[in-house]
Design a protein around this motif. Structure first.
Motif, PDB file in Angstrom:
ATOM      1  N   LEU B 261      -2.666 -10.750  -0.576  1.00 41.19           N
ATOM      2  CA  LEU B 261      -2.066  -9.612  -1.277  1.00 41.19           C
ATOM      3  C   LEU B 261      -2.800  -9.359  -2.588  1.00 41.19           C
ATOM      4  N   ILE B 262      -3.179 -10.467  -3.243  1.00 41.61           N
ATOM      5  CA  ILE B 262      -3.945 -10.399  -4.485  1.00 41.61           C
ATOM      6  C   ILE B 262      -5.066 -11.422  -4.386  1.00 41.61           C
ATOM      7  N   ASP B 263      -5.956 -11.421  -5.351  1.00 38.72           N
ATOM      8  CA  ASP B 263      -6.939 -12.493  -5.448  1.00 38.72           C
ATOM      9  C   ASP B 263      -7.194 -12.744  -6.930  1.00 38.72           C
ATOM     10  N   GLU B 264      -7.117 -14.008  -7.311  1.00 37.93           N
ATOM     11  CA  GLU B 264      -7.278 -14.337  -8.732  1.00 37.93           C
ATOM     12  C   GLU B 264      -8.693 -14.839  -8.996  1.00 37.93           C
ATOM     13  N   TYR B 265      -9.263 -14.393 -10.105  1.00 33.98           N
ATOM     14  CA  TYR B 265     -10.606 -14.806 -10.501  1.00 33.98           C
ATOM     15  C   TYR B 265     -10.560 -15.322 -11.938  1.00 33.98           C
ATOM     16  N   ARG B 266     -10.748 -16.593 -12.096  1.00 34.70           N
ATOM     17  CA  ARG B 266     -10.801 -17.266 -13.398  1.00 34.70           C
ATOM     18  C   ARG B 266      -9.533 -17.011 -14.233  1.00 34.70           C
ATOM     19  N   THR B 267      -8.385 -16.989 -13.562  1.00 33.87           N
ATOM     20  CA  THR B 267      -7.132 -16.724 -14.271  1.00 33.87           C
ATOM     21  C   THR B 267      -6.392 -17.996 -14.676  1.00 33.87           C
ATOM     22  N   GLU B 268      -6.921 -19.164 -14.227  1.00 32.27           N
ATOM     23  CA  GLU B 268      -6.135 -20.404 -14.352  1.00 32.27           C
ATOM     24  C   GLU B 268      -5.578 -20.642 -15.763  1.00 32.27           C
ATOM     25  N   ASP B 269      -6.374 -20.388 -16.797  1.00 35.52           N
ATOM     26  CA  ASP B 269      -5.891 -20.594 -18.167  1.00 35.52           C
ATOM     27  C   ASP B 269      -6.055 -19.324 -19.004  1.00 35.52           C
ATOM     28  N   ALA B 270      -6.183 -18.200 -18.311  1.00 32.44           N
ATOM     29  CA  ALA B 270      -6.586 -16.960 -18.989  1.00 32.44           C
ATOM     30  C   ALA B 270      -5.528 -16.459 -19.965  1.00 32.44           C
ATOM     31  N   GLU B 271      -5.988 -16.067 -21.126  1.00 29.91           N
ATOM     32  CA  GLU B 271      -5.104 -15.445 -22.116  1.00 29.91           C
ATOM     33  C   GLU B 271      -5.080 -13.923 -21.921  1.00 29.91           C
ATOM     34  N   VAL B 272      -6.232 -13.398 -21.516  1.00 25.08           N
ATOM     35  CA  VAL B 272      -6.322 -11.964 -21.217  1.00 25.08           C
ATOM     36  C   VAL B 272      -6.584 -11.816 -19.715  1.00 25.08           C
ATOM     37  N   ILE B 273      -5.745 -11.027 -19.032  1.00 22.38           N
ATOM     38  CA  ILE B 273      -5.987 -10.770 -17.603  1.00 22.38           C
ATOM     39  C   ILE B 273      -6.200  -9.276 -17.404  1.00 22.38           C
ATOM     40  N   ILE B 274      -7.289  -8.950 -16.728  1.00 21.59           N
ATOM     41  CA  ILE B 274      -7.595  -7.555 -16.404  1.00 21.59           C
ATOM     42  C   ILE B 274      -7.228  -7.345 -14.934  1.00 21.59           C
ATOM     43  N   MET B 275      -6.404  -6.343 -14.675  1.00 25.59           N
ATOM     44  CA  MET B 275      -5.970  -6.051 -13.296  1.00 25.59           C
ATOM     45  C   MET B 275      -6.604  -4.749 -12.826  1.00 25.59           C
ATOM     46  N   ALA B 276      -6.999  -4.707 -11.550  1.00 17.83           N
ATOM     47  CA  ALA B 276      -7.563  -3.465 -11.000  1.00 17.83           C
ATOM     48  C   ALA B 276      -7.615  -3.553  -9.481  1.00 17.83           C
ATOM     49  N   MET B 277      -8.020  -2.443  -8.859  1.00 12.49           N
ATOM     50  CA  MET B 277      -8.178  -2.397  -7.401  1.00 12.49           C
ATOM     51  C   MET B 277      -9.537  -1.767  -7.077  1.00 12.49           C
ATOM     52  N   GLY B 278     -10.200  -2.306  -6.064  1.00 16.14           N
ATOM     53  CA  GLY B 278     -11.416  -1.666  -5.556  1.00 16.14           C
ATOM     54  C   GLY B 278     -12.694  -2.160  -6.190  1.00 16.14           C
ATOM     55  N   SER B 279     -13.728  -1.333  -6.116  1.00 12.09           N
ATOM     56  CA  SER B 279     -15.089  -1.760  -6.461  1.00 12.09           C
ATOM     57  C   SER B 279     -15.267  -2.046  -7.946  1.00 12.09           C
ATOM     58  N   ILE B 280     -14.385  -1.501  -8.783  1.00 10.46           N
ATOM     59  CA  ILE B 280     -14.493  -1.746 -10.229  1.00 10.46           C
ATOM     60  C   ILE B 280     -14.368  -3.237 -10.538  1.00 10.46           C
ATOM     61  N   LEU B 281     -13.769  -3.988  -9.613  1.00  8.55           N
ATOM     62  CA  LEU B 281     -13.569  -5.423  -9.835  1.00  8.55           C
ATOM     63  C   LEU B 281     -14.894  -6.154 -10.018  1.00  8.55           C
ATOM     64  N   GLY B 282     -15.928  -5.709  -9.319  1.00  5.58           N
ATOM     65  CA  GLY B 282     -17.246  -6.350  -9.449  1.00  5.58           C
ATOM     66  C   GLY B 282     -17.772  -6.221 -10.870  1.00  5.58           C
ATOM     67  N   THR B 283     -17.641  -5.021 -11.426  1.00 11.10           N
ATOM     68  CA  THR B 283     -18.083  -4.777 -12.800  1.00 11.10           C
ATOM     69  C   THR B 283     -17.274  -5.634 -13.770  1.00 11.10           C
ATOM     70  N   ILE B 284     -15.969  -5.664 -13.552  1.00 14.36           N
ATOM     71  CA  ILE B 284     -15.093  -6.440 -14.445  1.00 14.36           C
ATOM     72  C   ILE B 284     -15.465  -7.930 -14.395  1.00 14.36           C
ATOM     73  N   LYS B 285     -15.708  -8.425 -13.198  1.00 13.96           N
ATOM     74  CA  LYS B 285     -16.030  -9.855 -13.050  1.00 13.96           C
ATOM     75  C   LYS B 285     -17.334 -10.210 -13.782  1.00 13.96           C
ATOM     76  N   ASP B 286     -18.313  -9.299 -13.739  1.00 14.58           N
ATOM     77  CA  ASP B 286     -19.567  -9.546 -14.462  1.00 14.58           C
ATOM     78  C   ASP B 286     -19.306  -9.697 -15.958  1.00 14.58           C
ATOM     79  N   VAL B 287     -18.472  -8.814 -16.486  1.00 14.09           N
ATOM     80  CA  VAL B 287     -18.172  -8.865 -17.925  1.00 14.09           C
ATOM     81  C   VAL B 287     -17.383 -10.137 -18.254  1.00 14.09           C
ATOM     82  N   VAL B 288     -16.429 -10.452 -17.396  1.00 13.16           N
ATOM     83  CA  VAL B 288     -15.601 -11.637 -17.627  1.00 13.16           C
ATOM     84  C   VAL B 288     -16.455 -12.910 -17.584  1.00 13.16           C
ATOM     85  N   ASP B 289     -17.430 -12.929 -16.703  1.00 11.89           N
ATOM     86  CA  ASP B 289     -18.339 -14.095 -16.655  1.00 11.89           C
ATOM     87  C   ASP B 289     -19.035 -14.300 -18.007  1.00 11.89           C
TER      88      ASP B 289
END
Lengths: 296, 403
Positions: B261-289
């Motif tokens: 239903l969802i998929d979490e990426y590096r949220t285990e201790d996250a203080e800031v969580i960015i939520m989204a749907m679709g291809s924008i997630l790839g861009t967000i993950k690059d920035v979060v890395d």
């Protein structure tokens, strides 16, 4: 010896009005089609009165989806039967009213016929939107008073003649197009049978007087249907591959007044000043039919 | 998605639309009905070529005269017992609107790919998600794909969920138009044998059949209508665990998992969580890395299922964050909010969890979403975590000189 009456597959007990034209049309349609069919029925009186959940008057498989998509739904069923290897001789039959067929659903119908699906479409033409309370459609005849084309001080009612729907369907290259009337059950049964036995998209346009919408007694439905044919306002003919191949002759056409005066929707033509001139225009439409279709 | 090492040898470089068309093919549809519209066209062109080459057995392809008829034909086909497929986008999907309710109400498990695109006016062929988001109340399952591989892998998953006897709902597999539909990437085309193992033939209980006549689509008066609506909602709730289970089973057979239903990426201790749907997630993950490399605790929550809406999973995923920023490629005009933002806030309201949630409506009509923009949003979110909400929801990049 008369032929045995074919079995029908529409059960009694539905909610149709006394003398309902849709019930008669559906009954005759199924007498012609037989049990090996699947019926697609767009929104309208017929759908509403035959299937109040959890009841159904249909003894053949039946589906209602929406008002304007019956022929597309029928296309999908036909394609599915072919893909699943279940087509055999099963005929998919669409049956809708004049509003569904000639107005809101004409795109869907045109598409289905152009694509050449093996289906029969039956238009039950009672010349207005009866299910919603007698509003004008493109099947409403010239000068008929409806709730959205009422006769009034400066109006004789509907200002346009009926859309020539059978010609439109024939222009799609349909192998068989026929007009019929519920006043002539054997004619309708024969034509539906022929339509369902003809491969490809075939079209039946059935004239169907509605007691409630037209304003006549429910015991006179068949009589009214016959009057339309006998006054030549409703020509009955068959078209094969675009050519007229058979016409029901009317030996001694009756004047259109006989038909008009029997219905409340034309009553204003007999009471308003200038009504007689309007009746002449309607007679001219009948005369054109006599000439064009060679009815005499 | 982590690349499965075994997949590398099977990868081909191909277009997203081809991968999706190929996925539809190996799902063994019986009736395909579609009308061309940019950017969906490559999907239906590829399917047409498969048909022309005889590569889809026991299938009929209907070239309809409108999207309205495309989906209507599938209503008939599905009721007759066929597995059905279509693809559309934007204006085509909006034209289908009335039929979407009908297909869901009749509980027909039709599957469609949506190549997400903006809606007119002004006319615009580029990507956002306004088209499918606008159909959220029609009763269709909606899954959103992050990349090309997922756009394809989603189809057998969606058939399996939709056709489940406890669900029986139609479903949309949403992929961002152009960004996913027209891009070439290395990916694995779904194997026919594995797909057959994963997705059994569709065996409906009720079909239109002269040998056993039944009536479909009867009218329901006030004494019965409400129960039909209730059962649709129950079916949606039933789909929640199915979506998770089917994604897991897909992973076991194919070796790829894109989230349930969802998929979490590096949220285990996250203080800031960015939520989204679709291809924008790839861009967000690059920035979060990049942020993570600097030791900042930023995570990403991918929402894969928008219908049914995974309230419990979202609550659980974000409850320990200091702030959540929701990015929407859509807007409900008049609320100044995107749909994911509104619904996320709503599902948190009674959850005894008072974390600030802010919304950004972004990327309308294909406006490019840059890494700097995502970084700016993260910076603003960090500010909210320390000093509270100033602006609850906003457009991201409005060109003031055009106003």
């Amino acid at each position: 010896m008369s032929k045995p009456t074919p079995k029908t597959y529409l059960s009694p007990g539905h909610r149709g009005c006394a003398g309902c034209c849709d019930a008669l049309a559906a009954k005759f349609m199924l007498m012609g089609a037989g049990p090996d069919c699947i019926v697609v029925n767009p929104t309208g009186c017929l759908e509403v009165m035959t299937t109040p959940f959890p009841e159904s008057a249909w003894e053949v498989p039946w589906i209602h989806s929406l008002f304007e998509n019956g022929p597309a739904v029928a296309s999908g069923i036909e394609a599915a039967l072919k893909a699943l290897g279940r087509k055999g001789n099963t005929k998919v039959i669409g049956v809708g009213g004049d509003g569904s067929t000639m107005d809101i659903g004409i795109r869907s119908l045109s598409g289905a016929f152009e694509r050449g699906h093996d289906l029969t479409y039956v238009c039950i033409d009672n010349e207005a939107y009866m299910n919603t309370g007698v509003q004008r459609s493109s099947g409403t005849p010239f000068d008929a008073s409806t709730t959205t084309s009422p006769a009034g001080k400066v109006s004789f009612g509907n200002p346009r003649p009926k859309k020539n729907m059978p010609a439109i369907m024939a222009a799609h290259g349909a192998p068989y197009v026929a007009t019929t009337s519920i006043g002539y059950p054997r004619d309708m049964i024969r034509k539906v049978k022929k339509a369902t036995e003809t491969e490809g998209p075939t079209y039946i346009h059935a004239h169907a007087p509605c007691p409630t919408g037209w304003g006549f007694d429910g015991s006179k439905t068949i009589e009214m249907a016959k009057l339309a044919v006998q006054t030549c306002l409703w020509p009955m003919y068959e078209m094969e591959k675009g050519e007229i191949t058979q016409v029901k002759k009317v030996k001694n056409p009756m004047p259109v007044e006989e038909y008009l005066k029997a219905q409340k929707r034309f009553k204003h033509l007999f009471t308003m000043e200038g009504g007689d001139e309007e009746i002449k225009k309607i007679q001219a439409l009948a005369d054109w039919n006599i000439e064009y279709f060679g009815l005499q | 998605m982590a690349v499965n090492l075994e997949d590398k040898s099977k990868m081909v470089v191909t277009e997203g639309s081809y991968a999706v068309a190929h996925a539809a093919k190996v799902c063994r549809p019986n009736v395909i009905s579609a009308y061309p519209i940019t950017p969906q066209t490559h999907i239906v062109e590829n399917l047409s070529k498969f048909m022309a080459d005889g590569e889809i057995p026991n299938c009929e392809y209907i070239n309809v005269e409108s999207e309205f008829s495309a989906i209507s034909a599938l209503v008939g086909a599905s009721a007759a017992g066929a597995r059905t497929y279509s693809a559309t986008t934007s204006q085509g999907l909006e034209l289908m609107h009335e039929v979407l309710f009908n297909a869901a109400g009749m509980r027909l498990p039709i599957v469609m790919t949506i190549a997400n695109r903006a809606v007119s006016a002004p006319i615009n062929i580029w990507n956002d998600q306004q088209d499918s988001i606008s159909q959220r109340d029609t009763g269709w399952l909606q899954l959103y794909a992050e990349d090309l591989q997922e756009s394809a892998d989603m189809l057998p998953q969606l058939y399996k969920i939709a056709e489940d006897k406890e669900v029986l709902l139609p479903g949309m597999a949403c992929m961002d138009g152009f960004i996913l539909s027209h891009v070439y990437e290395p990916l694995v085309l779904l194997e026919q044998d594995l797909t057959d193992e994963f997705l059994p033939a569709y065996e409906p209980e009720y079909v239109l059949d002269p040998k056993n006549p039944m009536s479909f689509g009867a009218f329901a008066a006030p004494d019965t209508y409400e129960e039909f609506r209730y059962l649709q909602e129950q079916a949606m709730q039933n789909a929640l665990p199915k979506i998770e289970a089917v994604a897991k089973e897909f992973g076991e057979i194919f070796g790829r998992f894109h989230g349930g239903l969802i998929d979490e990426y590096r949220t285990e201790d996250a203080e800031v969580i960015i939520m989204a749907m679709g291809s924008i997630l790839g861009t967000i993950k690059d920035v979060v890395d990049e942020y993570r490399a600097r030791g900042e605790k930023i995570g990403v929550l991918k929402v894969r299922a928008f219908r049914p809406f995974p309230k419990e999973q979202i609550r659980k995923a974000i409850k320990d964050a200091a702030v959540v920023a929701v990015l929407d490629k859509n807007i409900s005009i008049g609320t100044n909010e995107g749909a994911l933002f509104t619904e996320t806030k709503a599902c948190m309201y009674n959850a005894r969890c008072d974390i600030p949630i802010i919304g950004y409506t972004i990327g309308h009509g294909g406006r490019d979403i840059r890494l700097e923009t995502i970084a700016k949003i993260i910076e603003e979110a960090k500010e909210v975590a320390s000093s509270g909400i100033n602006t609850e929801s906003q457009f991201v990049e409005v060109r003031e000189e055009l106003l």
